[in-house]
Design a protein around this motif. Structure first.
Motif, PDB file in Angstrom:
ATOM      1  N   THR A 319      27.066  -8.621  -9.808  1.00 28.78           N
ATOM      2  CA  THR A 319      25.729  -8.953 -10.201  1.00 28.78           C
ATOM      3  C   THR A 319      25.840 -10.032 -11.499  1.00 28.78           C
ATOM      4  OG1 THR A 319      25.041  -6.756  -9.693  1.00 28.78           O
ATOM      5  CG2 THR A 319      23.749  -7.647 -11.224  1.00 28.78           C
ATOM      6  N   LEU A 320      26.580  -9.807 -12.329  1.00 31.52           N
ATOM      7  CA  LEU A 320      26.694 -10.614 -13.414  1.00 31.52           C
ATOM      8  C   LEU A 320      26.999 -11.934 -12.966  1.00 31.52           C
ATOM      9  CD1 LEU A 320      28.693  -8.610 -16.104  1.00 31.52           C
ATOM     10  CD2 LEU A 320      26.316  -8.985 -16.026  1.00 31.52           C
ATOM     11  N   LEU A 321      27.987 -12.230 -12.128  1.00 31.86           N
ATOM     12  CA  LEU A 321      28.269 -13.548 -11.483  1.00 31.86           C
ATOM     13  C   LEU A 321      27.142 -14.182 -10.876  1.00 31.86           C
ATOM     14  CD1 LEU A 321      32.310 -13.346 -10.227  1.00 31.86           C
ATOM     15  CD2 LEU A 321      31.102 -14.537 -12.419  1.00 31.86           C
ATOM     16  N   ASN A 322      26.505 -13.474 -10.430  1.00 31.60           N
ATOM     17  CA  ASN A 322      25.156 -13.751  -9.564  1.00 31.60           C
ATOM     18  C   ASN A 322      24.122 -14.421 -10.196  1.00 31.60           C
ATOM     19  OD1 ASN A 322      26.453 -13.822  -7.043  1.00 31.60           O
ATOM     20  ND2 ASN A 322      25.761 -11.868  -6.388  1.00 31.60           N
ATOM     21  N   ARG A 323      23.986 -13.400 -11.308  1.00 30.65           N
ATOM     22  CA  ARG A 323      22.774 -13.603 -12.225  1.00 30.65           C
ATOM     23  C   ARG A 323      22.931 -14.420 -13.241  1.00 30.65           C
ATOM     24  NH1 ARG A 323      18.873  -8.907 -13.026  1.00 30.65           N
ATOM     25  NH2 ARG A 323      17.741 -10.662 -13.694  1.00 30.65           N
ATOM     26  N   ASP A 327      30.720 -20.846 -16.440  1.00 34.78           N
ATOM     27  CA  ASP A 327      31.273 -22.082 -16.124  1.00 34.78           C
ATOM     28  C   ASP A 327      32.972 -21.648 -15.711  1.00 34.78           C
ATOM     29  OD1 ASP A 327      29.691 -24.450 -16.470  1.00 34.78           O
ATOM     30  OD2 ASP A 327      29.386 -23.168 -18.336  1.00 34.78           O
ATOM     31  N   THR A 328      33.396 -20.481 -16.472  1.00 34.57           N
ATOM     32  CA  THR A 328      34.750 -19.942 -16.552  1.00 34.57           C
ATOM     33  C   THR A 328      34.600 -18.507 -16.270  1.00 34.57           C
ATOM     34  OG1 THR A 328      35.172 -21.608 -17.972  1.00 34.57           O
ATOM     35  CG2 THR A 328      36.867 -19.919 -17.652  1.00 34.57           C
ATOM     36  N   LEU A 329      35.887 -18.055 -15.454  1.00 36.17           N
ATOM     37  CA  LEU A 329      35.993 -16.742 -15.138  1.00 36.17           C
ATOM     38  C   LEU A 329      37.458 -16.377 -15.911  1.00 36.17           C
ATOM     39  CD1 LEU A 329      35.396 -14.716 -11.923  1.00 36.17           C
ATOM     40  CD2 LEU A 329      37.664 -14.706 -12.851  1.00 36.17           C
ATOM     41  N   LYS A 330      37.348 -15.421 -16.410  1.00 34.44           N
ATOM     42  CA  LYS A 330      38.850 -15.122 -17.305  1.00 34.44           C
ATOM     43  C   LYS A 330      39.253 -13.652 -16.578  1.00 34.44           C
ATOM     44  CE  LYS A 330      39.751 -16.314 -21.165  1.00 34.44           C
ATOM     45  NZ  LYS A 330      39.930 -16.217 -22.746  1.00 34.44           N
ATOM     46  N   ILE A 331      40.296 -13.777 -15.766  1.00 34.12           N
ATOM     47  CA  ILE A 331      41.000 -12.310 -15.255  1.00 34.12           C
ATOM     48  C   ILE A 331      41.647 -11.723 -16.411  1.00 34.12           C
ATOM     49  CG2 ILE A 331      42.269 -11.494 -13.696  1.00 34.12           C
ATOM     50  CD1 ILE A 331      42.190 -14.032 -11.824  1.00 34.12           C
ATOM     51  N   VAL A 354      44.400 -10.212  -7.662  1.00 34.02           N
ATOM     52  CA  VAL A 354      44.130 -11.393  -8.428  1.00 34.02           C
ATOM     53  C   VAL A 354      43.886 -12.648  -7.409  1.00 34.02           C
ATOM     54  CG1 VAL A 354      45.371 -12.981  -9.811  1.00 34.02           C
ATOM     55  CG2 VAL A 354      45.702 -10.835 -10.459  1.00 34.02           C
ATOM     56  N   ALA A 355      44.359 -12.686  -6.422  1.00 35.90           N
ATOM     57  CA  ALA A 355      44.120 -13.648  -5.518  1.00 35.90           C
ATOM     58  C   ALA A 355      42.660 -13.805  -5.031  1.00 35.90           C
ATOM     59  CB  ALA A 355      45.032 -13.519  -4.330  1.00 35.90           C
ATOM     60  N   ALA A 356      42.180 -12.392  -4.885  1.00 32.94           N
ATOM     61  CA  ALA A 356      40.746 -12.114  -4.416  1.00 32.94           C
ATOM     62  C   ALA A 356      39.772 -12.876  -5.534  1.00 32.94           C
ATOM     63  CB  ALA A 356      40.330 -10.730  -4.006  1.00 32.94           C
ATOM     64  N   MET A 357      40.310 -12.395  -6.815  1.00 27.99           N
ATOM     65  CA  MET A 357      39.382 -12.723  -7.945  1.00 27.99           C
ATOM     66  C   MET A 357      39.575 -14.301  -8.019  1.00 27.99           C
ATOM     67  SD  MET A 357      40.560 -10.066 -10.680  1.00 27.99           S
ATOM     68  CE  MET A 357      39.933  -8.377 -10.588  1.00 27.99           C
ATOM     69  N   ILE A 358      40.522 -14.962  -7.754  1.00 25.94           N
ATOM     70  CA  ILE A 358      40.699 -16.426  -7.970  1.00 25.94           C
ATOM     71  C   ILE A 358      39.818 -17.172  -7.001  1.00 25.94           C
ATOM     72  CG2 ILE A 358      42.251 -18.348  -7.635  1.00 25.94           C
ATOM     73  CD1 ILE A 358      44.519 -16.581  -8.899  1.00 25.94           C
ATOM     74  N   ALA A 359      39.911 -16.654  -5.422  1.00 25.75           N
ATOM     75  CA  ALA A 359      39.257 -17.197  -4.542  1.00 25.75           C
ATOM     76  C   ALA A 359      37.649 -17.046  -4.857  1.00 25.75           C
ATOM     77  CB  ALA A 359      39.426 -16.430  -3.191  1.00 25.75           C
ATOM     78  N   GLY A 361      36.101 -16.841  -8.002  1.00 24.97           N
ATOM     79  CA  GLY A 361      35.697 -18.055  -9.060  1.00 24.97           C
ATOM     80  C   GLY A 361      35.861 -18.998  -8.510  1.00 24.97           C
ATOM     81  N   GLN A 362      36.809 -19.546  -7.775  1.00 22.94           N
ATOM     82  CA  GLN A 362      36.728 -20.994  -7.014  1.00 22.94           C
ATOM     83  C   GLN A 362      35.501 -21.187  -5.941  1.00 22.94           C
ATOM     84  OE1 GLN A 362      40.646 -21.022  -5.267  1.00 22.94           O
ATOM     85  NE2 GLN A 362      41.645 -21.806  -7.454  1.00 22.94           N
ATOM     86  N   ALA A 363      35.310 -20.099  -5.248  1.00 25.88           N
ATOM     87  CA  ALA A 363      34.135 -20.432  -4.279  1.00 25.88           C
ATOM     88  C   ALA A 363      32.832 -20.612  -5.015  1.00 25.88           C
ATOM     89  CB  ALA A 363      33.964 -19.016  -3.497  1.00 25.88           C
ATOM     90  N   LYS A 364      32.713 -19.962  -6.444  1.00 27.69           N
ATOM     91  CA  LYS A 364      31.684 -20.194  -7.070  1.00 27.69           C
ATOM     92  C   LYS A 364      31.764 -21.290  -8.129  1.00 27.69           C
ATOM     93  CE  LYS A 364      28.804 -16.833  -8.593  1.00 27.69           C
ATOM     94  NZ  LYS A 364      27.982 -17.038  -7.575  1.00 27.69           N
ATOM     95  N   GLY A 365      32.488 -22.218  -8.026  1.00 28.48           N
ATOM     96  CA  GLY A 365      32.798 -23.462  -8.608  1.00 28.48           C
ATOM     97  C   GLY A 365      33.278 -23.344 -10.052  1.00 28.48           C
ATOM     98  N   LEU A 366      33.943 -22.149 -10.466  1.00 31.65           N
ATOM     99  CA  LEU A 366      34.182 -21.759 -11.693  1.00 31.65           C
ATOM    100  C   LEU A 366      35.678 -22.072 -11.981  1.00 31.65           C
ATOM    101  CD1 LEU A 366      32.710 -18.132 -12.061  1.00 31.65           C
ATOM    102  CD2 LEU A 366      31.706 -20.306 -12.470  1.00 31.65           C
TER     103      LEU A 366
END
Length: 411
Positions: A319-323, A327-331, A354-359, A361-366
């Motif tokens: 929800t947070l990522l969508n709303r 610019d940056t996602l910190k795992i 972690v691979a899923a989190m990276i994917a 973030g990258q899918a959302k251009g972060l």
């Protein structure tokens, strides 16, 4: 802040009455059979979950303890939730309104704020009846602990405020490094404070003070001012691409004058807007979400970058990522710690997560930064997974401005 702590749905009966009254039954008009209340409750909740899944909508389960008063359990909530007949010491109800879930109505927000209502959302907090009940009740079970944390945060905030007023604070910086090249591209500014005798305040105390909004306006201004002044000096030797990230609490993010304050300090330091990044945590949720979205959007309009810190440790992450405009996602370090470890099963599971989190973030251009990298084995796995950036003691612990300058020259 509301925190969901798991409890056991099977143990909801408190001071159970005699067995005859415990197995109260109701009549199902359609089938004309007697069903135990517990089973009917479970079936109705399961059916609601299936319906929400098919419609690809969220569903909220509300709960509150049964009281001695005769007033309806969810009196005063608007829109009125759908009450479920349930056994034991708890009232339960469903809320299907997607709009109300996206932005909690005032009556719900007020009840959550005073600790009179437990709330869990499908699929964020659970995907089956038991886990949703656990999460909703766990929200209420955590109230006492939250109250203790609030007291501790107040004490820690006072200690931090005293240290600032008596000039016992300084900033340390931890480098953010390109995983592929080893080049330092950013710094996270971290406050360090000391007691009257020179002993450092613990990181736990500093975190509690920050999460509780313990930082005064003057302290935050000092952090911003000092971090940008230090960055301006470092960029003369390290190059114009170096950035600095500053952590802000929810209270600071929603402050109406935040964009103007950031602009004032950045201009005074003679730096471009994109040199600064504001890090916020997953605590941004509920009634403050819309305010935070507006403030972060205003910062984006000024070209200030924003980061979602401690990703995966809070709730309603997607929800947070969508709303919110990040610019940056910190795992968070808790997911990084098992990578490359001796337990192959745990390490493999951590790598997959972690691979899923990276994917994502990258899918959302972060940009994606992995925190808490302590070992070469962790960094090797992150490189294999395509993580762009990392920070942690493997490269350098947080150090003073002078030590950062030496470290950048050596790099």
């Amino acid at each position: 802040m509301l925190q969901l702590v798991g409890t056991s749905f099977q143990n909801e009966v408190v001071n159970p009455p005699p067995i005859v009254s415990r197995i109260a039954t109701v009549t199902d008009p359609s089938a004309r059979v007697q069903l135990p209340v517990r089973l009917l409750f479970h079936d109705r909740l399961a059916a609601a979950i299936v319906g929400a899944a098919k419609a690809e909508r969220r569903l909220a389960l509300l709960c509150r303890p049964r009281g001695a008063d005769s007033e309806p359990a969810f009196h005063g909530l608007d829109p009125r939730p759908e009450e479920l007949e349930a056994p034991g010491a708890w009232h339960f109800a469903l809320m299907h309104d997607e709009g109300a879930l996206a932005q909690l109505p005032p009556s719900y927000a007020a009840e959550l704020e005073r600790g009179g209502l437990g709330l869990a959302v499908y699929p964020d907090h659970g995907r089956d009846p038991d886990s949703l009940c656990d999460a909703a009740r766990g929200a209420l079970d955590g109230i006492a602990a939250a109250a203790r944390d609030a007291d501790w945060a107040t004490d820690a905030g006072q200690a931090l405020s005293d240290a600032f007023l008596e000039q016992r604070c300084e900033l340390h910086y931890q480098p953010q490094v390109e995983a592929a090249s080893g080049r330092v591209v950013g710094l996270e500014a971290l406050i360090r404070a000391y007691g009257p005798g020179g002993a450092p305040l613990t990181l736990e105390a500093l975190n509690l003070a920050s999460d509780g909004g313990g930082g005064t306006g003057r302290l935050i201004d000092w952090i911003l001012e000092q971090a940008l002044i230090d960055l301006a000096k470092l960029r003369r030797s390290a190059g114009p691409g170096l950035r600095v990230a500053v952590n802000l609490s929810l209270a600071e993010v929603v402050a109406s004058d935040l964009p103007a304050r950031l602009e004032r300090h950045r201009t005074a330091a003679g730096l471009p807007a994109d040199c600064l990044e504001v890090e916020v945590t997953e605590q941004i949720y509920g009634p403050s979400l819309s305010h935070a979205a507006a403030r972060l959007q205003a910062l984006r309009g000024q070209q200030v970058r924003t980061a979602l810190d401690d990703f995966g440790t809070g709730f309603s992450t997607l929800t947070l990522l969508n709303r919110l405009p990040f610019d940056t996602l910190k795992i968070d370090r808790v997911f990084v710690a098992p990578l490359g470890g001796p337990s192959s099963g745990e390490a493999d599971e951590a790598a997959a997560l972690v691979a899923a989190m990276i994917a994502l973030g990258q899918a959302k251009g972060l940009r994606v930064i992995a925190e808490g990298v302590e070992r070469a084995e962790q960094l090797a796995v992150l490189r294999q997974l395509g993580c762009e950036l990392y920070q942690g003691n493997y490269f350098s612990p947080p150090v003073t401005h002078g030590d950062v300058e030496s470290l950048l020259k050596a790099a």
